[in-house]
Design a protein around this motif. Structure first.
Motif, PDB file in Angstrom:
ATOM      1  N   UNK A   1      -9.244 -10.349 -17.197  1.00 50.93           N
ATOM      2  CA  UNK A   1      -9.420  -9.103 -17.938  1.00 50.93           C
ATOM      3  C   UNK A   1      -8.106  -8.667 -18.571  1.00 50.93           C
ATOM      4  N   UNK A   2      -7.018  -8.734 -17.784  1.00 49.06           N
ATOM      5  CA  UNK A   2      -5.704  -8.329 -18.291  1.00 49.06           C
ATOM      6  C   UNK A   2      -5.263  -9.221 -19.440  1.00 49.06           C
ATOM      7  N   UNK A   3      -5.538 -10.506 -19.356  1.00 51.22           N
ATOM      8  CA  UNK A   3      -5.143 -11.423 -20.431  1.00 51.22           C
ATOM      9  C   UNK A   3      -5.860 -11.082 -21.735  1.00 51.22           C
ATOM     10  N   UNK A   4      -7.146 -10.787 -21.639  1.00 49.95           N
ATOM     11  CA  UNK A   4      -7.912 -10.434 -22.837  1.00 49.95           C
ATOM     12  C   UNK A   4      -7.396  -9.140 -23.460  1.00 49.95           C
ATOM     13  N   UNK A   5      -7.175  -8.116 -22.632  1.00 49.75           N
ATOM     14  CA  UNK A   5      -6.741  -6.830 -23.154  1.00 49.75           C
ATOM     15  C   UNK A   5      -5.303  -6.885 -23.669  1.00 49.75           C
ATOM     16  N   UNK A   6      -4.461  -7.700 -23.042  1.00 50.41           N
ATOM     17  CA  UNK A   6      -3.086  -7.849 -23.523  1.00 50.41           C
ATOM     18  C   UNK A   6      -3.059  -8.526 -24.886  1.00 50.41           C
ATOM     19  N   UNK A   7      -3.915  -9.508 -25.071  1.00 51.89           N
ATOM     20  CA  UNK A   7      -3.989 -10.200 -26.356  1.00 51.89           C
ATOM     21  C   UNK A   7      -4.421  -9.242 -27.463  1.00 51.89           C
ATOM     22  N   UNK A   8      -5.404  -8.390 -27.194  1.00 47.74           N
ATOM     23  CA  UNK A   8      -5.857  -7.407 -28.174  1.00 47.74           C
ATOM     24  C   UNK A   8      -4.728  -6.424 -28.488  1.00 47.74           C
ATOM     25  N   UNK A   9      -4.031  -5.959 -27.448  1.00 49.75           N
ATOM     26  CA  UNK A   9      -2.938  -4.999 -27.650  1.00 49.75           C
ATOM     27  C   UNK A   9      -1.812  -5.610 -28.478  1.00 49.75           C
ATOM     28  N   UNK A  10      -1.465  -6.855 -28.181  1.00 53.17           N
ATOM     29  CA  UNK A  10      -0.350  -7.512 -28.850  1.00 53.17           C
ATOM     30  C   UNK A  10      -0.648  -7.809 -30.316  1.00 53.17           C
ATOM     31  N   UNK A  11      -1.867  -8.214 -30.597  1.00 50.86           N
ATOM     32  CA  UNK A  11      -2.214  -8.659 -31.948  1.00 50.86           C
ATOM     33  C   UNK A  11      -2.706  -7.540 -32.861  1.00 50.86           C
ATOM     34  N   UNK A  12      -3.193  -6.433 -32.299  1.00 55.90           N
ATOM     35  CA  UNK A  12      -3.772  -5.403 -33.174  1.00 55.90           C
ATOM     36  C   UNK A  12      -3.336  -3.988 -32.834  1.00 55.90           C
ATOM     37  N   UNK A  13      -3.355  -3.621 -31.559  1.00 57.50           N
ATOM     38  CA  UNK A  13      -3.061  -2.242 -31.187  1.00 57.50           C
ATOM     39  C   UNK A  13      -1.623  -1.863 -31.524  1.00 57.50           C
ATOM     40  N   UNK A  14      -0.657  -2.617 -31.022  1.00 55.89           N
ATOM     41  CA  UNK A  14       0.758  -2.300 -31.260  1.00 55.89           C
ATOM     42  C   UNK A  14       1.128  -2.394 -32.742  1.00 55.89           C
ATOM     43  N   UNK A  15       0.755  -3.457 -33.458  1.00 52.74           N
ATOM     44  CA  UNK A  15       1.079  -3.485 -34.898  1.00 52.74           C
ATOM     45  C   UNK A  15       0.479  -2.319 -35.673  1.00 52.74           C
ATOM     46  N   UNK A  16      -0.719  -1.886 -35.305  1.00 46.71           N
ATOM     47  CA  UNK A  16      -1.343  -0.774 -36.003  1.00 46.71           C
ATOM     48  C   UNK A  16      -0.531   0.498 -35.910  1.00 46.71           C
ATOM     49  N   UNK A  17      -0.025   0.806 -34.724  1.00 51.50           N
ATOM     50  CA  UNK A  17       0.819   1.988 -34.556  1.00 51.50           C
ATOM     51  C   UNK A  17       2.036   1.935 -35.476  1.00 51.50           C
TER      52      UNK A  17
END
Length: 536
Positions: free
Chosen positions: A344-360
């Motif tokens: 679960x952590x791997x999936x959510x970290x990948x989403x955060x790294x590729x989309x969440x953080x760049x969006x901010x």
């Protein structure tokens, strides 16, 4: 702008970007780093909690949290956050930003540690204690929203104010990312060191006794960054706008900002007295004058934040269920509890790294170029498009060969949430209201957002259940299914785009110009109010 501007406030408006700006961003931003970590790390461990405490025979579905417990664990922090936003927002306008700032941080540190120390031999007692401390954790987090936004807006210059406030909020992305990384490290370490015996319990692979430490360590880690920034928060001077315009102490405001800006600033007490005597901004919250000047603005900031958070928190808190639904995360029965946390952590970290953080950070870079209004409209529009794109052909995306495409499309909704309304709804309320009501109005807007988060947390939990009663999770009533839930979220994003029409553009204007402070007469004030309502 009509009227005379205080020299100390004008000095802040035209100041070049200096080290104190970046220091303020880090000090305020670490609070948001902690906020995001604490709010979202619970989604990494809820399945683990079910497998540790509800694996016994007699439970409707061994290894999962009962519906009421799952809803409470996921949503109770939002209840505390809503209350904290209203209370500390109001207190920040009454006592000053700095005096209240340390209270929220101490509360966050204590509640983070206590959440991980929820000891008992009974599952119900553990969950009740965990929910109790997460409520107070949320209460402290709630105070950080209006105070951090207001402090940063009142410290910043008008040219790059949006970027500075957005940068504070962007630390939330790093908090989400680090939450996933911490969960990866802790779960990998325990999974490697403590292997569960090779047998099954109620159809699930057995859980090592040491798994109970995993969720506690993950939750308690959130206290560290908050504790590290406490000293620096207490060293920050009160904002000049509060000191001069609310506390009416021009001499102290000039002295504080002279040290910060490293220039000599004259204390203009007679101007403060003149502004005070005019009484142009003595109206109270929700008075007829407030409604006339700022009513539509408050509706716009509150409604867009409410609608945004329904979609944003539904996606964040339950992405593990969506990823399980499309088969990206394997069924729980195929792995032990600690390894499930890792997946679960791997999936959510990948989403955060590729989309969440760049969006901010796209918002940080572009907000003072294209403006708040354009970014918010674009964000809601793109979220609507991508949500419909994954929801309408949902059966297509569940096929194994199409999972990568689903993850890409789903990631883009996160990207445009953060390069869009998730950032701008935080920025604008800190800019457009009078200094004496700024923290309160930001707290009201943020509380509306957390009301939306609760709708998302509780509503999506039930709505996403299958329409077939035989396929729902134990204890849950039939829902409308993940597909229809995603379609509903797309519709909510579209309504958010319409409500954005009530939000003014604040790019390139001083806070006093936006709020109508220092205006010479009522006619000028009315004209300025009308102008502020139309995005430019």
């Amino acid at each position: 702008m009509a009227g005379d501007q205080l020299t100390v406030l004008n000095a802040l408006d035209v100041a070049k970007t200096q080290m104190y700006h970046f220091t303020a961003i880090v000090i305020a931003g670490m609070g948001f780093f902690t906020d995001a970590y604490d709010l979202f790390c619970i989604s990494l461990v809820t399945k683990l909690l079910g497998r540790i405490y509800y694996h016994v025979d007699g439970h409707p579905k061994p290894g999962t949290l009962p519906p009421g417990v799952a809803a409470a664990v996921n949503g109770v922090a939002f209840c505390g956050t809503l209350a904290g936003q209203l209370f500390f927002g109001w207190l920040g306008d009454k006592m000053g930003r700095k005096k209240v700032y340390g209270m929220t941080l101490i509360l966050m540190v204590g509640a983070s540690l206590a959440s991980g120390l929820s000891f008992s031999s009974e599952p119900t007692a553990v969950m009740a204690t965990l929910c109790f401390f997460r409520f107070w954790l949320g209460f402290g987090i709630g105070g950080d929203y209006p105070l951090s936004a207001t402090i940063m807006s009142e410290y910043a210059n008008k040219k790059t104010r949006g970027a500075f406030i957005a940068a504070v909020f962007a630390m939330q992305g790093f908090g989400i990312l680090v939450g996933g990384v911490v969960a990866l490290i802790v779960s990998a370490a325990f999974d490697h060191r403590f292997k569960a015996p090779p047998y099954s319990v109620n159809g699930l692979k057995s859980t090592a006794p040491q798994a109970d430490y995993v969720w506690r360590i993950i939750l308690m880690f959130g206290a560290i960054p908050a504790l590290l920034t406490y000293y620096w928060r207490m060293k920050m001077p009160e904002t000049a706008r509060y000191t001069a315009l609310v506390a009416k102490n021009a001499k102290q405001a000039a002295a504080d900002m002279s040290k910060v800006l490293q220039v000599e600033i004259e204390a203009e007490e007679e101007k403060v007295d003149k502004i005070d005597e005019a009484g142009k901004n003595s109206f109270g919250l929700f008075s007829s004058e407030f409604v006339k000047r700022h009513g539509i603005h408050l509706f716009g900031t509150a409604s867009t934040w409410f609608l945004l958070d329904i979609a944003f928190y539904s996606q964040n808190l339950f992405q593990k269920d969506i990823f399980t639904g499309i088969g990206w995360i394997p069924p729980a029965a195929t792995m032990n509890a600690i390894h499930e946390v890792y997946k679960i952590a791997r999936a959510q970290t990948l989403i955060a790294l590729c989309s969440t953080v760049p969006g901010y950070w796209f918002t940080v870079f572009f907000i003072d170029i294209v403006g708040r209004f354009a970014i918010q409209m674009m964000g809601f529009l793109m979220m609507t498009i991508f949500m419909f794109a994954i929801a309408i052909p949902y059966d297509h995306w569940t096929k194994r060969e199409n999972r990568f495409g689903f993850v890409v499309m789903y990631s883009l909704t996160f990207f445009f949430a953060n390069f869009g309304p998730n950032a701008t709804t935080f920025v604008v309320p800190a800019e457009i209201f009078p200094a004496r009501l700024r923290s309160t109005c930001h707290g009201i807007s943020a509380a509306a957002g957390k009301a939306g988060a609760m709708v998302g947390a509780f509503g999506f939990l039930y709505a996403a259940q299958s329409t077939d009663p035989s396929k729902t999770d134990a204890g849950y009533p039939p829902g409308i299914g993940i597909k229809n839930s995603l379609i509903a979220l797309g519709c909510i994003n579209f309504v958010g785009m319409l409500c954005t029409l009530c939000v003014p553009e604040s790019k390139g204007r001083s806070l006093e110009e936006l709020s109508g402070e220092n205006e010479e007469n009522d006619e000028t004030g009315q004209a300025a109010t009308t102008a502020r309502t139309v995005p430019v």
